[in-house]
Design a protein around this motif. Structure first.
Motif, PDB file in Angstrom:
ATOM      1  N   TYR A   1       1.474  53.109  28.305  1.00 29.13           N
ATOM      2  CA  TYR A   1       0.726  51.688  27.366  1.00 29.13           C
ATOM      3  C   TYR A   1      -0.222  50.654  28.459  1.00 29.13           C
ATOM      4  CZ  TYR A   1       2.759  53.238  23.209  1.00 29.13           C
ATOM      5  OH  TYR A   1       3.067  53.785  21.893  1.00 29.13           O
ATOM      6  N   ILE A   2       0.379  50.388  29.368  1.00 23.94           N
ATOM      7  CA  ILE A   2      -0.156  49.523  30.495  1.00 23.94           C
ATOM      8  C   ILE A   2      -1.543  50.210  30.997  1.00 23.94           C
ATOM      9  CG2 ILE A   2       0.303  48.509  32.815  1.00 23.94           C
ATOM     10  CD1 ILE A   2       3.338  48.285  32.203  1.00 23.94           C
ATOM     11  N   LYS A   3      -1.369  51.538  31.414  1.00 24.40           N
ATOM     12  CA  LYS A   3      -2.645  52.092  31.737  1.00 24.40           C
ATOM     13  C   LYS A   3      -3.623  51.987  30.702  1.00 24.40           C
ATOM     14  CE  LYS A   3      -0.357  55.746  34.699  1.00 24.40           C
ATOM     15  NZ  LYS A   3      -0.179  57.110  34.787  1.00 24.40           N
ATOM     16  N   LEU A   4      -3.396  52.241  29.323  1.00 24.27           N
ATOM     17  CA  LEU A   4      -4.278  52.090  28.363  1.00 24.27           C
ATOM     18  C   LEU A   4      -4.780  50.354  28.343  1.00 24.27           C
ATOM     19  CD1 LEU A   4      -2.600  53.854  25.537  1.00 24.27           C
ATOM     20  CD2 LEU A   4      -4.792  54.715  26.881  1.00 24.27           C
ATOM     21  N   LEU A   5      -3.772  49.560  28.576  1.00 22.23           N
ATOM     22  CA  LEU A   5      -4.285  48.146  28.695  1.00 22.23           C
ATOM     23  C   LEU A   5      -5.201  47.762  29.707  1.00 22.23           C
ATOM     24  CD1 LEU A   5      -1.066  46.450  27.584  1.00 22.23           C
ATOM     25  CD2 LEU A   5      -2.865  46.512  26.157  1.00 22.23           C
ATOM     26  N   ASN A   6      -4.848  48.487  31.109  1.00 21.60           N
ATOM     27  CA  ASN A   6      -5.664  48.215  32.095  1.00 21.60           C
ATOM     28  C   ASN A   6      -7.265  48.777  31.983  1.00 21.60           C
ATOM     29  OD1 ASN A   6      -4.187  46.971  34.113  1.00 21.60           O
ATOM     30  ND2 ASN A   6      -3.041  48.706  34.301  1.00 21.60           N
ATOM     31  N   LYS A   7      -7.402  49.878  30.921  1.00 22.76           N
ATOM     32  CA  LYS A   7      -8.686  50.394  30.581  1.00 22.76           C
ATOM     33  C   LYS A   7      -9.763  49.340  29.744  1.00 22.76           C
ATOM     34  CE  LYS A   7      -7.325  54.758  31.051  1.00 22.76           C
ATOM     35  NZ  LYS A   7      -7.273  56.372  30.363  1.00 22.76           N
ATOM     36  N   LYS A   8      -9.037  48.316  29.320  1.00 24.43           N
ATOM     37  CA  LYS A   8      -9.675  47.503  28.587  1.00 24.43           C
ATOM     38  C   LYS A   8     -10.599  46.518  29.267  1.00 24.43           C
ATOM     39  CE  LYS A   8      -7.023  47.071  24.279  1.00 24.43           C
ATOM     40  NZ  LYS A   8      -6.336  46.159  23.339  1.00 24.43           N
ATOM     41  N   GLU A   9     -11.726  46.334  28.837  1.00 24.66           N
ATOM     42  CA  GLU A   9     -12.725  45.177  29.716  1.00 24.66           C
ATOM     43  C   GLU A   9     -12.366  43.784  29.118  1.00 24.66           C
ATOM     44  OE1 GLU A   9     -16.711  46.586  28.730  1.00 24.66           O
ATOM     45  OE2 GLU A   9     -16.348  48.515  29.700  1.00 24.66           O
ATOM     46  N   ASN A  10     -12.909  43.087  30.229  1.00 21.02           N
ATOM     47  CA  ASN A  10     -12.952  41.452  30.013  1.00 21.02           C
ATOM     48  C   ASN A  10     -11.547  41.113  30.044  1.00 21.02           C
ATOM     49  OD1 ASN A  10     -15.702  41.647  29.496  1.00 21.02           O
ATOM     50  ND2 ASN A  10     -15.580  42.174  27.414  1.00 21.02           N
ATOM     51  N   LYS A  11     -10.697  41.414  30.835  1.00 17.83           N
ATOM     52  CA  LYS A  11      -9.380  41.014  31.005  1.00 17.83           C
ATOM     53  C   LYS A  11      -9.334  39.748  32.115  1.00 17.83           C
ATOM     54  CE  LYS A  11      -7.135  44.750  32.673  1.00 17.83           C
ATOM     55  NZ  LYS A  11      -8.118  45.435  32.684  1.00 17.83           N
ATOM     56  N   SER A  12      -8.542  38.663  31.720  1.00 15.88           N
ATOM     57  CA  SER A  12      -8.428  37.669  32.480  1.00 15.88           C
ATOM     58  C   SER A  12      -7.977  37.945  33.848  1.00 15.88           C
ATOM     59  CB  SER A  12      -7.781  36.437  31.757  1.00 15.88           C
ATOM     60  OG  SER A  12      -6.472  36.741  31.630  1.00 15.88           O
ATOM     61  N   THR A  13      -7.982  37.065  34.968  1.00 17.93           N
ATOM     62  CA  THR A  13      -7.159  37.454  36.232  1.00 17.93           C
ATOM     63  C   THR A  13      -5.717  37.216  35.858  1.00 17.93           C
ATOM     64  OG1 THR A  13      -9.042  36.344  37.431  1.00 17.93           O
ATOM     65  CG2 THR A  13      -7.037  36.391  38.280  1.00 17.93           C
ATOM     66  N   SER A  14      -5.214  36.206  34.984  1.00 19.29           N
ATOM     67  CA  SER A  14      -4.080  36.163  34.819  1.00 19.29           C
ATOM     68  C   SER A  14      -3.466  37.571  34.248  1.00 19.29           C
ATOM     69  CB  SER A  14      -3.719  35.194  33.676  1.00 19.29           C
ATOM     70  OG  SER A  14      -2.350  34.822  33.215  1.00 19.29           O
ATOM     71  N   ASP A  15      -4.008  38.073  32.837  1.00 17.11           N
ATOM     72  CA  ASP A  15      -3.536  39.342  32.284  1.00 17.11           C
ATOM     73  C   ASP A  15      -3.619  40.436  33.512  1.00 17.11           C
ATOM     74  OD1 ASP A  15      -3.564  38.069  29.868  1.00 17.11           O
ATOM     75  OD2 ASP A  15      -5.510  38.759  29.344  1.00 17.11           O
ATOM     76  N   THR A  16      -4.516  40.517  34.333  1.00 15.19           N
ATOM     77  CA  THR A  16      -4.317  41.468  35.186  1.00 15.19           C
ATOM     78  C   THR A  16      -3.279  41.464  36.127  1.00 15.19           C
ATOM     79  OG1 THR A  16      -6.711  41.883  35.324  1.00 15.19           O
ATOM     80  CG2 THR A  16      -5.444  42.887  37.128  1.00 15.19           C
TER      81      THR A  16
END
Length: 257
Positions: free
Chosen positions: A50-65
């Motif tokens: 699930y984390i890998k899928l979330l990492n593929k999302k664009e426009n993530k904030s630095t905090s989210d990363t």
């Protein structure tokens, strides 16, 4: 005479009952360890996906990363602990499976290991370097035959310890295929850190199970990583050498023959 016979009979009976009880306990312990390991590994691996899928999302904030990176490392660490505990239990029962012998790409395997640990090292302010002949080098680009799963577990144990016990400075991972040993395709791995090092008279001690040096007490983990690594290497006809000038870091050299 009859009294002595009765005493001997009672002794044999009690001994048999004690043995039967110990065997039942061992069976239940084995079932519990394997059930816990399975029940932990399956959901942890699902969360990683699930984390890998979330990492593929664009426009993530630095905090989210950063949060996702922290979650990844926490789960990877938990998986490593579970795998080490399971391997230790299996080795005690002499049930360790025969190592696999399959072809794999050396560069891809170790680059993946390096990339998975690099953010964790950076979060501690450590420099982490990966030295290899390169993905275009025929030695590392060809297929090496061995057990990539167990090799990965060994290297992850070494890197995890290096990051854990190195307060500042750098960690270096060297990977190459050498021919000066017993084989023309010996995989050589060197992990070098700038931690506190290990006293010469304690080097053998750190490879024992459930052991901690004085400066390592209170840190997370079971104290099984190096013991399991040493056991896995023996299963693969390999060996591990530790060179550690006290106060100047540690060098772990692993050879897979």
């Amino acid at each position: 005479m009859f009294r002595e016979l009765n005493r001997a009979t009672r002794y044999q009976y009690n001994l048999a009952k004690s043995k039967e009880f110990a065997e039942r306990v061992a069976i239940h312990e084995r079932k519990l360890i394997f059930k816990i390991s399975h029940d932990l590994r399956t959901p942890l691996r699902s969360v990683l996906e699930y984390i890998k899928l979330l990492n593929k999302k664009e426009n993530k904030s630095t905090s989210d990363t950063k949060i996702l990176e922290h979650m990844t490392h926490t789960i990877q660490h938990a998986l490593l602990l579970v795998n080490n505990l399971l391997e230790f239990h299996s080795s005690n029962l002499n049930e360790t499976p025969v190592p696999a012998s399959i072809p794999f790409n050396v560069y891809i395997l170790f680059n993946d290991i390096y990339e998975s640990f690099k953010p964790l090292a950076q979060s501690k302010g450590l420099d982490f370097y990966y030295h290899t002949p390169g993905k275009d080098n025929p030695f590392c680009n060809g297929d090496y035959v061995g057990d990539p799963v167990r090799i990965r577990q060994c290297v992850e144990n070494l890197i995890s310890n290096a990051i854990k016990f190195t307060p500042k400075g750098k960690i270096e991972l060297f990977v190459r295929i050498v021919s000066e040993y017993k084989s023309d395709n010996t995989l050589s791995i060197i992990l070098r850190d700038e931690g506190p090092g290990i006293p010469e008279d304690k080097i053998g001690y750190v490879f024992q199970e459930f052991t901690r040096l004085e400066h390592a007490k209170g840190t997370e983990g079971f104290g099984l990583g190096l013991s399991v690594t040493c056991h896995l290497l023996k299963q693969m006809n390999g060996k591990i050498i530790c060179r550690s000038p006290y106060g100047r870091g540690a060098n772990f050299v692993s050879l897979y023959l």
